[in-house]
Write a protein that holds these residues in place. Sequence first.
Motif, PDB file in Angstrom:
ATOM      1  N   ASP A   9      39.394  43.233  44.617  1.00 44.03           N
ATOM      2  CA  ASP A   9      38.234  43.573  45.318  1.00 44.03           C
ATOM      3  C   ASP A   9      37.664  42.834  46.537  1.00 44.03           C
ATOM      4  N   GLY A  10      38.780  42.184  47.398  1.00 46.10           N
ATOM      5  CA  GLY A  10      38.347  41.520  48.238  1.00 46.10           C
ATOM      6  C   GLY A  10      38.521  39.857  48.143  1.00 46.10           C
ATOM      7  N   LYS A  11      38.511  39.545  46.931  1.00 48.90           N
ATOM      8  CA  LYS A  11      38.142  38.072  46.675  1.00 48.90           C
ATOM      9  C   LYS A  11      39.619  37.341  46.571  1.00 48.90           C
ATOM     10  N   ARG A  12      40.068  36.507  46.980  1.00 46.82           N
ATOM     11  CA  ARG A  12      41.385  35.868  46.903  1.00 46.82           C
ATOM     12  C   ARG A  12      41.409  34.857  45.726  1.00 46.82           C
ATOM     13  N   HIS A  13      42.453  35.045  45.014  1.00 47.19           N
ATOM     14  CA  HIS A  13      42.754  33.936  43.877  1.00 47.19           C
ATOM     15  C   HIS A  13      44.312  33.418  44.182  1.00 47.19           C
ATOM     16  N   ALA A  14      44.280  32.159  44.177  1.00 47.06           N
ATOM     17  CA  ALA A  14      45.691  31.602  43.791  1.00 47.06           C
ATOM     18  C   ALA A  14      46.416  31.797  42.669  1.00 47.06           C
ATOM     19  N   HIS A  15      45.551  31.971  41.465  1.00 48.14           N
ATOM     20  CA  HIS A  15      46.037  32.418  40.282  1.00 48.14           C
ATOM     21  C   HIS A  15      45.035  32.901  39.280  1.00 48.14           C
ATOM     22  N   LEU A  16      45.126  33.455  38.459  1.00 50.20           N
ATOM     23  CA  LEU A  16      44.028  33.798  37.369  1.00 50.20           C
ATOM     24  C   LEU A  16      44.463  33.207  36.045  1.00 50.20           C
ATOM     25  N   THR A  17      43.330  32.964  35.229  1.00 46.87           N
ATOM     26  CA  THR A  17      43.646  32.785  33.636  1.00 46.87           C
ATOM     27  C   THR A  17      43.422  34.127  33.242  1.00 46.87           C
ATOM     28  N   PRO A  18      43.933  34.291  32.074  1.00 48.14           N
ATOM     29  CA  PRO A  18      43.893  35.758  31.196  1.00 48.14           C
ATOM     30  C   PRO A  18      42.287  35.933  31.045  1.00 48.14           C
ATOM     31  N   LEU A  19      41.565  35.145  30.760  1.00 44.79           N
ATOM     32  CA  LEU A  19      40.005  35.415  30.657  1.00 44.79           C
ATOM     33  C   LEU A  19      39.500  36.058  32.072  1.00 44.79           C
ATOM     34  N   GLU A  20      40.006  35.183  33.262  1.00 47.60           N
ATOM     35  CA  GLU A  20      39.461  35.605  34.253  1.00 47.60           C
ATOM     36  C   GLU A  20      40.050  37.144  34.858  1.00 47.60           C
ATOM     37  N   ALA A  21      41.058  37.256  34.498  1.00 44.76           N
ATOM     38  CA  ALA A  21      41.732  38.777  34.627  1.00 44.76           C
ATOM     39  C   ALA A  21      40.828  39.670  33.944  1.00 44.76           C
ATOM     40  N   LEU A  22      40.656  39.332  32.706  1.00 37.66           N
ATOM     41  CA  LEU A  22      39.680  40.266  31.910  1.00 37.66           C
ATOM     42  C   LEU A  22      38.441  40.592  32.419  1.00 37.66           C
ATOM     43  N   ALA A  23      37.704  39.347  32.933  1.00 35.65           N
ATOM     44  CA  ALA A  23      36.747  39.597  33.383  1.00 35.65           C
ATOM     45  C   ALA A  23      36.709  40.302  34.933  1.00 35.65           C
ATOM     46  N   ALA A  24      37.690  40.260  35.572  1.00 30.30           N
ATOM     47  CA  ALA A  24      37.874  41.114  36.860  1.00 30.30           C
ATOM     48  C   ALA A  24      38.409  42.434  36.572  1.00 30.30           C
ATOM     49  N   GLY A  25      38.265  42.897  35.194  1.00 29.78           N
ATOM     50  CA  GLY A  25      38.623  44.247  34.758  1.00 29.78           C
ATOM     51  C   GLY A  25      40.041  44.494  34.808  1.00 29.78           C
ATOM     52  N   ILE A  26      40.920  43.633  34.561  1.00 26.14           N
ATOM     53  CA  ILE A  26      42.532  43.876  34.353  1.00 26.14           C
ATOM     54  C   ILE A  26      42.720  43.917  32.989  1.00 26.14           C
ATOM     55  N   GLU A  27      43.137  44.855  32.327  1.00 24.67           N
ATOM     56  CA  GLU A  27      43.610  44.901  30.850  1.00 24.67           C
ATOM     57  C   GLU A  27      44.833  45.312  30.738  1.00 24.67           C
ATOM     58  N   THR A  28      45.839  44.512  29.934  1.00 27.62           N
ATOM     59  CA  THR A  28      47.239  44.784  29.693  1.00 27.62           C
ATOM     60  C   THR A  28      47.368  45.070  28.300  1.00 27.62           C
ATOM     61  N   VAL A  29      48.178  46.246  28.204  1.00 28.27           N
ATOM     62  CA  VAL A  29      48.909  46.634  26.899  1.00 28.27           C
ATOM     63  C   VAL A  29      50.417  46.194  26.745  1.00 28.27           C
ATOM     64  N   ALA A  32      44.306  52.131  22.851  1.00 25.62           N
ATOM     65  CA  ALA A  32      42.640  52.322  22.858  1.00 25.62           C
ATOM     66  C   ALA A  32      41.885  50.984  23.220  1.00 25.62           C
ATOM     67  N   ARG A  33      42.289  50.126  22.852  1.00 26.08           N
ATOM     68  CA  ARG A  33      41.902  48.662  23.134  1.00 26.08           C
ATOM     69  C   ARG A  33      41.430  48.494  24.806  1.00 26.08           C
ATOM     70  N   ALA A  34      42.389  48.976  25.509  1.00 24.32           N
ATOM     71  CA  ALA A  34      42.527  48.944  27.035  1.00 24.32           C
ATOM     72  C   ALA A  34      41.438  49.749  27.504  1.00 24.32           C
ATOM     73  N   ILE A  35      41.151  51.158  26.852  1.00 20.62           N
ATOM     74  CA  ILE A  35      39.985  51.864  27.247  1.00 20.62           C
ATOM     75  C   ILE A  35      38.897  51.442  26.568  1.00 20.62           C
ATOM     76  N   ALA A  36      38.744  50.936  25.611  1.00 22.61           N
ATOM     77  CA  ALA A  36      37.563  50.077  25.307  1.00 22.61           C
ATOM     78  C   ALA A  36      36.706  49.006  26.115  1.00 22.61           C
ATOM     79  N   SER A  37      37.666  48.294  26.656  1.00 21.48           N
ATOM     80  CA  SER A  37      37.233  47.406  27.598  1.00 21.48           C
ATOM     81  C   SER A  37      36.689  47.586  28.958  1.00 21.48           C
ATOM     82  N   GLU A  38      36.599  49.312  29.231  1.00 19.80           N
ATOM     83  CA  GLU A  38      36.379  49.960  30.360  1.00 19.80           C
ATOM     84  C   GLU A  38      37.079  49.291  31.462  1.00 19.80           C
ATOM     85  N   ALA A  39      38.375  48.731  31.615  1.00 21.03           N
ATOM     86  CA  ALA A  39      38.944  48.172  32.867  1.00 21.03           C
ATOM     87  C   ALA A  39      38.974  48.926  33.861  1.00 21.03           C
ATOM     88  N   LYS A  40      39.106  48.200  35.089  1.00 18.74           N
ATOM     89  CA  LYS A  40      39.290  48.884  36.418  1.00 18.74           C
ATOM     90  C   LYS A  40      40.972  49.041  36.808  1.00 18.74           C
TER      91      LYS A  40
END
Length: 511
Positions: free
Chosen positions: A70-90, A166-174
């Motif tokens: 979303d236009g914001k630069r990240h050198a790297h993410l933590t798993p929680l930061e990825a979740l907060a940014a709307g990234i969910e992984t199955v 279903a877990r990924a859908i429940a988190s309303e990920a982007k």
Amino acid sequence: MSDGNESEALLQVVDVHKRFTGVYALRGVSLTFARGQIYHLLGENGCGKSTLIKIISGAQPPDVGELVIDGKRHAHLTPLEALAAGIETVYQDLSLLPNMSVRENVALTSELAEHGGRLARVFDRRALADRAGRALAAVGLPADADFQATLIEALPLATRQLVAIARAIASEAKFVIMDEPTTSLTQKEVANLIAVLTALRGQGVTVLFVSHKLDECYAIGGEVIVLRDGQTVAQGPIADYTKAQLSELMTGRELAHARYRTQAHSAPQVVLDVRGLGHRRQFRDVSFALHRGEILGVTGLLDSGRNELARALAGVAPADAGSIALDGVPIILSTPADAKRHRIGYVPEDRLSEGLFLDKSIRDNVVTAMISSLRGRFGQLDRKRARALAQQSVKDLQIATPDIDKPVQSLSGGNQQRVLIGRWLAIDPRVLILHGPTVGVDVGSKDIIYRIMQGLSERGIGIVLISDDLPELLQNCDRIMMMSKGRMTGEYRADELTEAELYRALLAQAA
């Protein structure tokens, strides 16, 4: 990517490099993912797919490069930061908690993301149930309280796969990453998943779909990204590429797509004779004869009993009715040790939890079934013979490794599967039960495994191939037997069928 400019981009991967012990996993990968688009990430195991999705999901940092979300630069993410940014992984291993309920597994990830990695001391259970219920219904699973309260460990693998989605859908990920999400799903469930993906796309969700099943990718549509040796070698609309072109891009070589079973190698001699076999209410009155050197396919929908039949033939979940004869001699398969003693090998569907000792060496995994015969006079393992046996398996099965003392978890999925096959070849089997032998492996490894199967058949080994991969059955088998609701309901000559005809027969039997 070609379908979105920077203003439309949800996520960008910019010049990402990653090395492990001096070996490049990714070399300068740059990709742009638009909102509301589906992307298929293809490539052989070891090409860098897993590393790429781990970097996007925050499981690993890149050495060089960055992510733009979303236009914001990240050198790297933590798993929680990825979740907060709307990234969910199955993930392929699902990453579910087996001793927790369906409801908790589906809903707690979004709770973690909303509360910065902390869980409340007291849950709003009604809100959790509502959130889980909506997500479960979206993937075609029951949403009632009884199902939501079921422990994950009590569910079959295919149902767990849908719970993870279903877990990924429940988190309303982007941005949803699906790593081999259909490995244990039937075609009916895959059709349901395609409908789910279409709905997500309509809601503006971006999906990165990692798969080895090209037919599913074409059915879903969208864009394709092909990695080879850590680099992007192709990208664009999937409809612009044929299967042959994609296979060649992934492997760097041309692969055959015709039948591997060019001629029957079976002999009149019956090696395995099964009569009236049954197991509780899961299957009943199953009868068939497997001939020496024959490859016999068994297929059916998820509740057909095919999986339970495989486990019964291996002594894992023994039958409680009927009889089995090997070379005309009645045998009883009450345990896996019984099957091994009678030289019946079993490659299970879930190699990670049922087949391999992931933290043990390749050598130890290969020789496990032969431990007793490799012991000397005083009970000590003959390490020289064990090493020679493992090295021969690595050579014969084309297992890519520089050292047989490396842990088996260091190998790609296709190489792991060949280690498991090598374990049972070490007992000089009369019969091999192959349960989904190419689940989660790439096209190049499939080609190698199929050629291994044909070679084993030529040596006179009888093979029972249990699979829901219809092209796999048609390319490799002499006969295909169909199961429905616990019974054998049809038998077909594989060389006389098309995939469409077999699929229609499968649906008709289920109906």
